[in-house]
Write an enzyme that holds these catalytic residues in place. Structure first.
Site, PDB file in Angstrom:
ATOM      1  N   CYS A  11      17.201  53.566  51.496  1.00 45.03           N
ATOM      2  CA  CYS A  11      17.570  52.160  51.670  1.00 45.03           C
ATOM      3  C   CYS A  11      17.861  51.532  50.314  1.00 45.03           C
ATOM      4  CB  CYS A  11      16.461  51.398  52.388  1.00 45.03           C
ATOM      5  SG  CYS A  11      14.952  51.271  51.401  1.00 45.03           S
ATOM      6  N   CYS A  14      15.490  52.055  47.430  1.00 42.69           N
ATOM      7  CA  CYS A  14      15.655  53.325  46.703  1.00 42.69           C
ATOM      8  C   CYS A  14      16.730  53.190  45.629  1.00 42.69           C
ATOM      9  CB  CYS A  14      16.033  54.452  47.667  1.00 42.69           C
ATOM     10  SG  CYS A  14      14.839  54.758  48.963  1.00 42.69           S
ATOM     11  N   ASP A 422      53.612  37.081  33.565  1.00 42.51           N
ATOM     12  CA  ASP A 422      54.589  37.440  32.542  1.00 42.51           C
ATOM     13  C   ASP A 422      55.974  37.315  33.176  1.00 42.51           C
ATOM     14  OD1 ASP A 422      55.741  38.700  30.181  1.00 42.51           O
ATOM     15  OD2 ASP A 422      55.967  40.468  31.463  1.00 42.51           O
ATOM     16  N   ASP A 639      53.288  43.670  32.882  1.00 42.35           N
ATOM     17  CA  ASP A 639      53.715  45.071  33.016  1.00 42.35           C
ATOM     18  C   ASP A 639      53.925  45.786  31.685  1.00 42.35           C
ATOM     19  OD1 ASP A 639      56.109  43.685  32.249  1.00 42.35           O
ATOM     20  OD2 ASP A 639      57.256  45.390  33.012  1.00 42.35           O
ATOM     21  N   ASP A 643      51.523  42.863  27.130  1.00 39.29           N
ATOM     22  CA  ASP A 643      50.683  42.110  28.062  1.00 39.29           C
ATOM     23  C   ASP A 643      49.233  42.587  28.054  1.00 39.29           C
ATOM     24  OD1 ASP A 643      52.870  40.592  29.018  1.00 39.29           O
ATOM     25  OD2 ASP A 643      53.463  42.232  30.342  1.00 39.29           O
TER      26      ASP A 643
END
Length: 755
Positions: A11, A14, A422, A639, A643
């Site tokens: 559980c 743990c 961008d 991209d 950036d």
């Protein structure tokens, strides 16, 4: 980041214990344990041996996950074991219930010897319950280990509840053999049986949450056909044997086994497995293809460029796996509560027994209330509330080409206020194309394009490629090519036996070239006026085009002005609609670009952004992002290499999938389809996932807050004496985790794209 497979967790208590012991090791920077996938992700300089030893000392097992066989690692081995346990338990349980309830309550017939000696019924119940507890001994083994390792867990609660019922029944049977109504063997057996039902349902539903990852793993072909030897014979080999540079053959209808570049053949490829796009993409020689995509039509040969764990598919699987291994911020609070939950329940159960005894009730009544408290409590629901929703949400994103690298990123998506975009490659296509061709009077488009193409074919300027792509193969030969930095280019061609200058570039440069040609010619005044008129008209048109964010180039041949060509980076087809979607979601949209103010203004206004920030360098973008973060949670979409700083600085970095590796590495989320509309889809997914997590946590907390007092008997006076038996408590507990998992699976039905 190293990944480990953890065994023995029952559980959330743990997983909290494992996190605690590993997190305290010197050199460990971060540690996240997933109860859902039984895995652990560790960052830092601590050695593997030290980490495994710490986990082992805490009472669990650990092994380094080398990701050699992901399909095997994701295989559901727990459900079949639980199903087998449950079948045996139910079979014995039916017989036990016949004796304990069927005969004792409703007078069902039993053998004569049992009718004459009721103690024999008690012995039968003892034997049957002992067999059921033995079949489900895992509860007692794991529960005892939890106590010995100072990390009591859900199994501890179950083992104590069933164990106390069982031992109390044995004591009663010895002290008063005639009182069959004081035996609770069926309660002990029913507790472990019903909890096993819940465990199996939980295991099955947890398995469903990893279906997306399993389907990705199963996409990878097991074999490939390569060309070998001087005669280039086809040979089928295991895909693991394919090396970079080998030539791979793919027949129509087959899955492509590795990433590569087509060197022979033309086809269309179904990339839906990786991008979610159902329409096949045409592929020619020189085009890249990815592993696990389907060759729909032609016979192709490709050169392997990335194999094994380097393929796009393997990277996607790794991203989804890493996301499952990380922990969302909202899960931290639940884990802290789960870590102290079991000890707290043990104290509450003890207090309940003591209080009922102090109130003068018999020990059997007090124990019944304490046992009910033990078995009704469910730390699993708390521990699973967040990870199951995160896993399903990640799977939905992966199916739609949205790769989310961490649980925190998916959670944060639901809280984003500002989207910074961008321009180049994100809002626009990132590649200049010819948008306008304006030949002068008496000049055809073909003539303008032929001369411009021949001239620009020698240029290295980025805008030159847009013109050379359109130009035809002509026999125009040029000589003495010259580039004048910042102004233009020129060369000579042979025309009527004479060397004639051709030039292109800025208008003032072309005008100078024409003036020089005019000075050496015998043009009439009317021709001179015509040339001047053409240049003046071109200047006006050039200004108009420049105001639209387009780059204009002018061309001449000798004393003749040929015309104007405009080139621009065009806006993607879905950009305006995608930005409108973001604004409809209540997000502020900002465009950040290094381009000039005029071009940025035209692009920004055409797509409808709220704010435009132009003329910024890469470090300037990062500074703008930091400023915008003061206004709210911010996601940066980009991209390019330039950036990367801004993507890293933002609360959430989103990389366009067709962008550079640097940008993808720096981002938290990757849009495989390179579509801006997927940003809005990702935000919808984040919103739905966060809502689902809140629902799960609410029900997990509400369940325990409402039912623990009920099990303790706190509402007895309010509900007319109604109490909760340990068996009913076990049934309720067994369904709590299952309910959380099923609620998370509802995310599979979410439509994240705006139709």
């Amino acid at each position: 980041m190293d990944h480990y497979i953890i065994g023995g967790m029952a559980c959330a208590a743990c997983s909290a214990k494992v996190e605690k012991v590993v997190g305290e090791l010197p050199g460990v920077e971060s540690c996240a344990v997933s109860l859902l996938t039984n895995s652990m992700a560790v960052e830092g300089s601590a050695s593997t041996d030290d980490i495994i030893k710490a986990v082992t000392d805490a009472g669990f097992t650990a092994s380094l996950d080398m990701m050699r066989n992901q399909a095997e690692a994701l295989k559901d081995t727990e459900t079949p074991k639980l199903k087998k346990r449950l079948i045996y338990s139910v079979a014995l349980m039916l017989v036990l219930m016949y004796f304990s309830m069927g005969h004792m309550m409703w007078g069902w017939p039993v053998p004569r010897v049992m009718m004459e000696h009721h103690i024999s019924i008690g012995i039968a119940e003892l034997v049957l319950s002992t067999l059921i507890l033995w079949i489900n001994r895992a509860f007692f083994i794991k529960g005892a280990k939890g106590v010995l390792n100072k990390a009591p867990n859900m199994d501890t609660l179950v083992a104590m509840g069933a164990g106390v019922s069982y031992i109390w029944s044995i004591i009663n049977m010895i002290t008063d053999p005639s009182d069959m109504h004081s035996l609770y063997f069926e309660s002990a057996a029913m507790i472990v049986t019903l909890i096993t039902v819940g465990k199996m349902l939980e295991s099955m539903s947890k398995g469903r949450t990893t279906d997306a990852l399993k389907s990705l793993v199963n996409l990878a072909p097991e074999t490939a056909v390569i060309l070998v030897g001087s005669k280039q014979k086809e040979k089928e080999v295991a895909v693991s044997k394919v090396q970079t540079g080998m030539t791979v053959v793919v027949q129509p209808g087959e899955r492509i086994p590795v990433d590569g570049v087509i060197i022979e053949g033309v086809t269309s490829v179904d990339e839906s497995a990786l991008t979610g796009e159902s329409i096949p993409v045409d592929k020619n020689v020189g085009d890249a293809v990815s592993a696990a995509t389907i060759n729909k039509q032609g016979y192709i040969k490709l050169r392997a460029t990335r194999v094994g764990q380097d393929t796009s598919l393997a990277q996607i699987i790794r991203l989804v796996s890493d996301a499952a291994a990380t922990k969302a911020p909202i899960a931290r609070a639940a884990d802290k509560i789960a870590g102290i939950f079991v000890p707290a329940v043990l104290l509450i159960a003890t207090a309940v027994v003591v209080i009922w005894l102090a109130l003068g009730y018999p020990l059997s009544h007090a124990l019944t209330r304490g046992i009910a408290v033990l078995v009704i409590s469910c730390p699993c629901a708390l521990g699973l509330a967040t990870p199951v929703a995160i896993m399903v949400g990640n799977g939905v994103g992966a199916r739609n080409g949205i790769l989310i690298k961490s649980a925190a990123a998916l959670e944060e998506l639901g809280r984003i206020d500002i989207i910074a975009l961008d321009k180049t490659g994100t809002i626009t296509n990132g590649e200049p194309v010819v948008t306008d061709m304006l030949p002068a009077e008496g000049v055809s488009e073909d003539e303008l394009l032929d001369i411009a193409g021949a001239l620009e074919g020698r240029s290295e300027h980025p805008l030159a490629k847009a013109i050379t792509k359109l130009s035809r193969n002509t026999n125009i030969r040029i000589a003495d090519f010259e580039s004048v930095a910042g102004r233009g280019i020129r060369a000579f061609i042979t025309e009527g036996g004479d060397a004639v200058v051709i030039a292109g570039g800025k208008l003032d440069y072309v005008r100078e070239c024409i003036d020089k040609a005019v000075a050496g010619s015998k043009l009439s005044n009317e021709d001179l006026r015509s040339v001047k008129y053409s240049l003046d008209a071109a200047a006006e048109r050039g200004d108009a085009l420049s105001s639209q964010g387009k780059s204009t180039m002018f061309f001449c041949c000798g004393a003749r002005f040929l015309g104007t060509i405009a080139v621009a980076d065009t806006v993607k087809d879905d950009s305006a609609a995608a930005i409108a979607e973001l604004k409809a979601l209540g997000k502020k949209v900002v465009m950040i670009t290094g381009d000039n103010e005029q071009t940025a203004k035209h692009i920004g206004e055409s797509v409808g952004v709220d704010r435009i920030v132009a003329g910024v360098l890469p470090d300037g973008k990062e500074a703008v992002v930091r400023e915008l973060k003061e206004e709210g949670k911010l996601a940066m979409v980009g991209d390019g290499i330039n950036d990367a700083p801004a993507l890293t600085s933002a609360d959430i970095g989103i990389a366009i999938g067709a962008g550079t590796d640097v940008a993808i590495d720096a981002a938290d989320i990757v849009l495989m389809n390179s579509k801006l509309s997927d940003v809005a889809a990702g935000i919808r997914l984040g919103n739905k996932t966060l809502k689902n997590i809140h629902e799960n946590l609410f029900w997990a907390f509400a369940y325990n807050v409402a039912l623990i007092p009920l099990a303790a008997g706190l509402y007895t006076g309010l509900l007319g004496g109604w109490t909760l038996s340990p068996m009913i408590a076990a049934a309720a507990m067994s369904l709590s985790s299952f309910t959380v998992c099923v609620n998370a699976l509802r995310l599979n039905m979410v439509r994240i794209h705006n139709k």
